[in-house]
Design a protein around this motif. Structure first.
Motif, PDB file in Angstrom:
ATOM      1  N   ILE A  52       0.845  -1.203   0.000  1.00 17.50           N
ATOM      2  CA  ILE A  52       0.000   0.000   0.000  1.00 17.50           C
ATOM      3  C   ILE A  52       0.882   1.256   0.000  1.00 17.50           C
ATOM      4  O   ILE A  52       0.631   2.219  -0.726  1.00 17.50           O
ATOM      5  CB  ILE A  52      -0.966  -0.015   1.210  1.00 17.50           C
ATOM      6  CG1 ILE A  52      -1.942  -1.178   1.039  1.00 17.50           C
ATOM      7  CG2 ILE A  52      -1.715   1.302   1.338  1.00 17.50           C
ATOM      8  CD1 ILE A  52      -2.858  -1.426   2.216  1.00 17.50           C
ATOM      9  N   PHE A  53       1.950   1.211   0.772  1.00 15.20           N
ATOM     10  CA  PHE A  53       2.916   2.320   0.790  1.00 15.20           C
ATOM     11  C   PHE A  53       3.460   2.559  -0.631  1.00 15.20           C
ATOM     12  O   PHE A  53       3.531   3.690  -1.115  1.00 15.20           O
ATOM     13  CB  PHE A  53       4.044   1.953   1.770  1.00 15.20           C
ATOM     14  CG  PHE A  53       5.207   2.894   1.738  1.00 15.20           C
ATOM     15  CD1 PHE A  53       5.208   4.055   2.511  1.00 15.20           C
ATOM     16  CD2 PHE A  53       6.310   2.628   0.928  1.00 15.20           C
ATOM     17  CE1 PHE A  53       6.282   4.934   2.464  1.00 15.20           C
ATOM     18  CE2 PHE A  53       7.383   3.499   0.885  1.00 15.20           C
ATOM     19  CZ  PHE A  53       7.374   4.653   1.652  1.00 15.20           C
ATOM     20  N   CYS A  54       3.839   1.481  -1.313  1.00  9.21           N
ATOM     21  CA  CYS A  54       4.383   1.606  -2.674  1.00  9.21           C
ATOM     22  C   CYS A  54       3.362   2.194  -3.642  1.00  9.21           C
ATOM     23  O   CYS A  54       3.706   2.987  -4.513  1.00  9.21           O
ATOM     24  CB  CYS A  54       4.798   0.239  -3.234  1.00  9.21           C
ATOM     25  SG  CYS A  54       6.198  -0.451  -2.411  1.00  9.21           S
ATOM     26  N   VAL A  55       2.105   1.770  -3.487  1.00  7.31           N
ATOM     27  CA  VAL A  55       1.073   2.281  -4.397  1.00  7.31           C
ATOM     28  C   VAL A  55       0.949   3.794  -4.232  1.00  7.31           C
ATOM     29  O   VAL A  55       0.925   4.545  -5.210  1.00  7.31           O
ATOM     30  CB  VAL A  55      -0.291   1.591  -4.137  1.00  7.31           C
ATOM     31  CG1 VAL A  55      -1.419   2.328  -4.859  1.00  7.31           C
ATOM     32  CG2 VAL A  55      -0.244   0.145  -4.574  1.00  7.31           C
ATOM     33  N   ILE A  56       0.927   4.249  -2.970  1.00  7.54           N
ATOM     34  CA  ILE A  56       0.696   5.680  -2.728  1.00  7.54           C
ATOM     35  C   ILE A  56       1.917   6.528  -3.107  1.00  7.54           C
ATOM     36  O   ILE A  56       1.802   7.517  -3.812  1.00  7.54           O
ATOM     37  CB  ILE A  56       0.331   5.927  -1.244  1.00  7.54           C
ATOM     38  CG1 ILE A  56      -0.964   5.190  -0.912  1.00  7.54           C
ATOM     39  CG2 ILE A  56       0.170   7.427  -0.971  1.00  7.54           C
ATOM     40  CD1 ILE A  56      -1.360   5.234   0.548  1.00  7.54           C
ATOM     41  N   ALA A 224       6.981  -6.401  -3.323  1.00  2.00           N
ATOM     42  CA  ALA A 224       5.845  -5.481  -3.178  1.00  2.00           C
ATOM     43  C   ALA A 224       5.895  -4.366  -4.232  1.00  2.00           C
ATOM     44  O   ALA A 224       4.872  -4.012  -4.825  1.00  2.00           O
ATOM     45  CB  ALA A 224       5.829  -4.884  -1.779  1.00  2.00           C
ATOM     46  N   VAL A 225       7.101  -3.839  -4.489  1.00  2.21           N
ATOM     47  CA  VAL A 225       7.221  -2.811  -5.533  1.00  2.21           C
ATOM     48  C   VAL A 225       6.819  -3.410  -6.881  1.00  2.21           C
ATOM     49  O   VAL A 225       6.041  -2.819  -7.642  1.00  2.21           O
ATOM     50  CB  VAL A 225       8.675  -2.302  -5.644  1.00  2.21           C
ATOM     51  CG1 VAL A 225       8.843  -1.430  -6.870  1.00  2.21           C
ATOM     52  CG2 VAL A 225       9.057  -1.522  -4.423  1.00  2.21           C
ATOM     53  N   GLY A 226       7.353  -4.585  -7.169  1.00  2.84           N
ATOM     54  CA  GLY A 226       7.052  -5.243  -8.445  1.00  2.84           C
ATOM     55  C   GLY A 226       5.559  -5.477  -8.591  1.00  2.84           C
ATOM     56  O   GLY A 226       4.975  -5.229  -9.634  1.00  2.84           O
ATOM     57  N   GLN A 227       4.939  -5.917  -7.502  1.00  2.00           N
ATOM     58  CA  GLN A 227       3.495  -6.171  -7.551  1.00  2.00           C
ATOM     59  C   GLN A 227       2.731  -4.869  -7.780  1.00  2.00           C
ATOM     60  O   GLN A 227       1.772  -4.834  -8.534  1.00  2.00           O
ATOM     61  CB  GLN A 227       3.040  -6.861  -6.264  1.00  2.00           C
ATOM     62  CG  GLN A 227       1.537  -7.061  -6.145  1.00  2.00           C
ATOM     63  CD  GLN A 227       0.950  -7.903  -7.268  1.00  2.00           C
ATOM     64  OE1 GLN A 227       1.644  -8.696  -7.888  1.00  2.00           O
ATOM     65  NE2 GLN A 227      -0.321  -7.710  -7.560  1.00  2.00           N
ATOM     66  N   ALA A 228       3.183  -3.776  -7.138  1.00  2.00           N
ATOM     67  CA  ALA A 228       2.486  -2.497  -7.330  1.00  2.00           C
ATOM     68  C   ALA A 228       2.563  -2.076  -8.803  1.00  2.00           C
ATOM     69  O   ALA A 228       1.570  -1.648  -9.387  1.00  2.00           O
ATOM     70  CB  ALA A 228       3.091  -1.425  -6.432  1.00  2.00           C
ATOM     71  N   PHE A 229       3.722  -2.228  -9.408  1.00  2.24           N
ATOM     72  CA  PHE A 229       3.847  -1.870 -10.822  1.00  2.24           C
ATOM     73  C   PHE A 229       3.023  -2.782 -11.711  1.00  2.24           C
ATOM     74  O   PHE A 229       2.334  -2.338 -12.618  1.00  2.24           O
ATOM     75  CB  PHE A 229       5.311  -1.911 -11.271  1.00  2.24           C
ATOM     76  CG  PHE A 229       6.090  -0.750 -10.755  1.00  2.24           C
ATOM     77  CD1 PHE A 229       5.535   0.509 -10.727  1.00  2.24           C
ATOM     78  CD2 PHE A 229       7.383  -0.901 -10.287  1.00  2.24           C
ATOM     79  CE1 PHE A 229       6.230   1.596 -10.240  1.00  2.24           C
ATOM     80  CE2 PHE A 229       8.099   0.171  -9.799  1.00  2.24           C
ATOM     81  CZ  PHE A 229       7.519   1.420  -9.778  1.00  2.24           C
ATOM     82  N   THR A 264      -6.351  -0.895  -6.053  1.00  2.00           N
ATOM     83  CA  THR A 264      -5.943  -1.389  -4.736  1.00  2.00           C
ATOM     84  C   THR A 264      -7.129  -2.011  -4.011  1.00  2.00           C
ATOM     85  O   THR A 264      -6.987  -3.050  -3.355  1.00  2.00           O
ATOM     86  CB  THR A 264      -5.350  -0.234  -3.902  1.00  2.00           C
ATOM     87  OG1 THR A 264      -4.349   0.395  -4.711  1.00  2.00           O
ATOM     88  CG2 THR A 264      -4.714  -0.724  -2.637  1.00  2.00           C
ATOM     89  N   ALA A 265      -8.302  -1.383  -4.162  1.00  2.00           N
ATOM     90  CA  ALA A 265      -9.486  -1.952  -3.523  1.00  2.00           C
ATOM     91  C   ALA A 265      -9.729  -3.368  -4.037  1.00  2.00           C
ATOM     92  O   ALA A 265      -9.978  -4.295  -3.260  1.00  2.00           O
ATOM     93  CB  ALA A 265     -10.704  -1.072  -3.787  1.00  2.00           C
ATOM     94  N   VAL A 266      -9.624  -3.554  -5.343  1.00  2.00           N
ATOM     95  CA  VAL A 266      -9.886  -4.895  -5.886  1.00  2.00           C
ATOM     96  C   VAL A 266      -8.839  -5.895  -5.391  1.00  2.00           C
ATOM     97  O   VAL A 266      -9.163  -7.034  -5.045  1.00  2.00           O
ATOM     98  CB  VAL A 266      -9.957  -4.887  -7.431  1.00  2.00           C
ATOM     99  CG1 VAL A 266     -10.084  -6.298  -7.978  1.00  2.00           C
ATOM    100  CG2 VAL A 266     -11.139  -4.058  -7.896  1.00  2.00           C
ATOM    101  N   ALA A 267      -7.574  -5.456  -5.301  1.00  2.00           N
ATOM    102  CA  ALA A 267      -6.545  -6.379  -4.814  1.00  2.00           C
ATOM    103  C   ALA A 267      -6.832  -6.795  -3.375  1.00  2.00           C
ATOM    104  O   ALA A 267      -6.779  -7.983  -3.035  1.00  2.00           O
ATOM    105  CB  ALA A 267      -5.163  -5.722  -4.903  1.00  2.00           C
ATOM    106  N   LEU A 268      -7.174  -5.817  -2.532  1.00  2.00           N
ATOM    107  CA  LEU A 268      -7.429  -6.152  -1.126  1.00  2.00           C
ATOM    108  C   LEU A 268      -8.668  -7.035  -1.006  1.00  2.00           C
ATOM    109  O   LEU A 268      -8.687  -8.006  -0.252  1.00  2.00           O
ATOM    110  CB  LEU A 268      -7.596  -4.877  -0.289  1.00  2.00           C
ATOM    111  CG  LEU A 268      -6.321  -4.035  -0.155  1.00  2.00           C
ATOM    112  CD1 LEU A 268      -6.597  -2.762   0.630  1.00  2.00           C
ATOM    113  CD2 LEU A 268      -5.205  -4.837   0.536  1.00  2.00           C
ATOM    114  N   ILE A 269      -9.700  -6.694  -1.781  1.00  2.00           N
ATOM    115  CA  ILE A 269     -10.912  -7.522  -1.715  1.00  2.00           C
ATOM    116  C   ILE A 269     -10.599  -8.936  -2.209  1.00  2.00           C
ATOM    117  O   ILE A 269     -11.075  -9.923  -1.652  1.00  2.00           O
ATOM    118  CB  ILE A 269     -12.061  -6.886  -2.529  1.00  2.00           C
ATOM    119  CG1 ILE A 269     -12.458  -5.563  -1.885  1.00  2.00           C
ATOM    120  CG2 ILE A 269     -13.263  -7.819  -2.567  1.00  2.00           C
ATOM    121  CD1 ILE A 269     -13.453  -4.760  -2.684  1.00  2.00           C
ATOM    122  N   ALA A 270      -9.761  -9.028  -3.249  1.00  2.00           N
ATOM    123  CA  ALA A 270      -9.405 -10.365  -3.744  1.00  2.00           C
ATOM    124  C   ALA A 270      -8.684 -11.149  -2.651  1.00  2.00           C
ATOM    125  O   ALA A 270      -8.908 -12.351  -2.488  1.00  2.00           O
ATOM    126  CB  ALA A 270      -8.530 -10.260  -4.987  1.00  2.00           C
TER     127      ALA A 270
END
Ligand code: PFF
Length: 461
Positions: A52-56, A224-229, A264-270
């Motif tokens: 989440i930090f990486c996304v923001i 986590a960075v790779g996943q955010a990208f 991000t919402a969809v990832a967390l819900i998934a």
């Protein structure tokens, strides 16, 4: 990358269409399959928080940079930087689409299996009624073990992707994004609520949201960075390409915020959807599942989870159809990147370019599909420590997400923050005052530095 002015440039028909298509590109197998699998393999909570930090702080500024860059075109870019960015980006998208369609093929196979089940079970029954757990757990290994099934699924999914890319962006894919993404969202939330309330809800919440910082190693940070990208379609010119089809009236700052939040919402819900099912299956004695998971985590767990659900067969079928559409809106975006690059670079028609790029990527994908069966012992990057155990599929996935995507993002930041004329990228980003200053500082200093450090220590640390 894309042309700045173009002969055959296609455009979004409206602002909403752009937002939905960009969300369609972002939301895909990265959220539904890769995010839960990566969270499982990288220790749960610590990964999720850092993600989440990486996304923001990294994803969002880079997302805005990419869409801005796309809309402005690259006419003013020094040729060398432009070339380097364009070529590395197009190559990564090419590699990703090759294995992405392999996973798309798994989705198609599940659609086929659930459709068959619906015919036998009927509308009201749970999925795979009367079949025992071992049989249900055997579905995924059965698929992985068969080179023929894996390759067929992959090629069919690839053919569908090529069909839409050939038709151009606004014809069809916009429709898919506009109608099916909202329906997908409703269904995902429904299944999640059911899973959380009827299964291992507390265990899931603890697993995903309790942060044990000792687990935050450089490798977990890089993952986590790779996943955010991967999830935000960044670092491979995915959003540059889509931004280039966007009209001037669109506020890119706000739009980027909407895209990143939805993704991000969809990832967390998934995550909330998949883990209760996995935990419940493990509690019920599933032998083959672990939270650390295999690449097929969600696919392996879902049929068992849907067994006890009223109308499970029907919901399973609809759900996998929706996953298929989410995957399609992303695979089309992926194939569009190298296709539009070849169109521009070699001045070919869309048809020729799609065929050339698509068939070569499909061929590469066949090797990825073989990683699960005939080629399970092949280790193409055995000489690189963190990829030593990776088969072809994992190598394509790992190299793109952990090296190429961060590299692509660093290039974008350097370009937008340092090389491009500020006048061009600053005036239309839709940000005012301190937000603008913050974005500028993140793009110029924070993102490139953090990315260099994380990538270096993640790979060699
Ligand atoms: N963001 C997509 C997903 O999460 O499934 C994958 C993706 C699509 C990556 C388009 C890159 C891209 F250009």
């Amino acid at each position: 990358m894309v042309a700045s002015s173009g002969s055959a440039r296609d455009g979004w028909s409206s602002r909403t269409a752009f937002i939905l298509a960009a969300i369609g590109s972002a939301v895909g197998l990265g959220n539904l399959w890769r995010f839960p699998a990566e969270a499982g393999q990288n220790g749960g909570g610590a990964f999720v928080l850092f993600y989440i930090f990486c996304v923001i702080f990294i994803g969002l500024p880079v997302l805005l940079s990419e869409t801005l860059l796309g809309r402005h075109g690259q006419a003013s870019a020094p040729e060398s930087v432009r070339r380097m960015a364009a070529e590395s980006n197009a190559l990564s998208a090419f590699m990703i689409v090759s294995f992405y369609c392999v996973v798309g093929g798994w989705v198609l196979y599940y659609v086929y299996v659930f459709a068959g089940d619906l015919v036998t079970t009927g509308l009201a029954g749970g999925a795979f009624e009367g079949r025992d757990r071992a049989e249900i757990e055997g579905i995924l290994p059965g698929l992985f073990g068969s080179a023929r099934l894996m390759i067929t699924g992959h090629l069919v999914f690839f053919a569908i992707t090529m069909f839409f890319v050939m038709r151009g962006v606004s014809q069809g894919i916009e429709w898919v994004a506009t109608w099916l993404m909202p329906a997908f969202f409703v269904l995902l939330v429904g299944i999640t609520l059911y899973g959380l309330t009827s299964g291992a809800g507390m265990e899931t919440l603890t697993y995903l949201f309790s942060f044990d910082f000792t687990k935050l190693t450089p490798q977990v940070m890089l993952a986590a960075v790779g996943q955010a990208f991967f999830s935000l379609s960044l670092g491979v010119a995915g959003m540059i390409t889509y931004g280039s089809y966007a009209g001037r009236d669109i506020n890119l700052g706000r739009t980027s915020g909407i895209i990143a939040s939805a993704d991000t919402a969809v990832a967390l819900i998934a995550g909330l959807c998949i883990f209760p099912i996995v935990f419940a299956a493990i509690a019920a004695g599933a032998t083959d599942l672990s939270v650390e998971g295999c690449p097929g985590l969600r696919f392996a767990a879902l049929p068992g989870g849907l067994q006890a659900m009223p109308c499970g067969a029907f919901i399973g079928l609809v759900f996998f159809i929706m996953v298929g559409f989410a995957a399609l809106t992303s695979s089309v975006a992926l194939l569009e990147v190298p296709t539009s690059w070849v169109m521009e670079r070699f001045e070919t028609s869309r048809m020729v370019s799609t065929l050339g790029v698509g068939l070569s990527a499909a061929l590469l994908g066949i090797f990825a599909a073989l990683s699960f069966n005939e080629w399970s012992d092949v280790r193409p990057l055995a000489f690189v420590p963190i990829f030593a155990e990776a088969n072809v599929f994992d190598a394509l996935d790992g190299v793109t997400a952990k090296i190429f995507m961060p590299l692509g993002a660093i290039l974008t930041c350097v370009f937008v923050g340092w090389v491009a004329e500020p006048r061009l990228v600053d005036t239309e980003n839709g940000l005012n005052g301190w937000l603008h200053q913050l974005w500028r500082a993140l793009v110029r200093y924070v993102c490139p530095l953090v990315l260099i450090v994380i990538t270096f220590f993640g790979l060699f640390g």
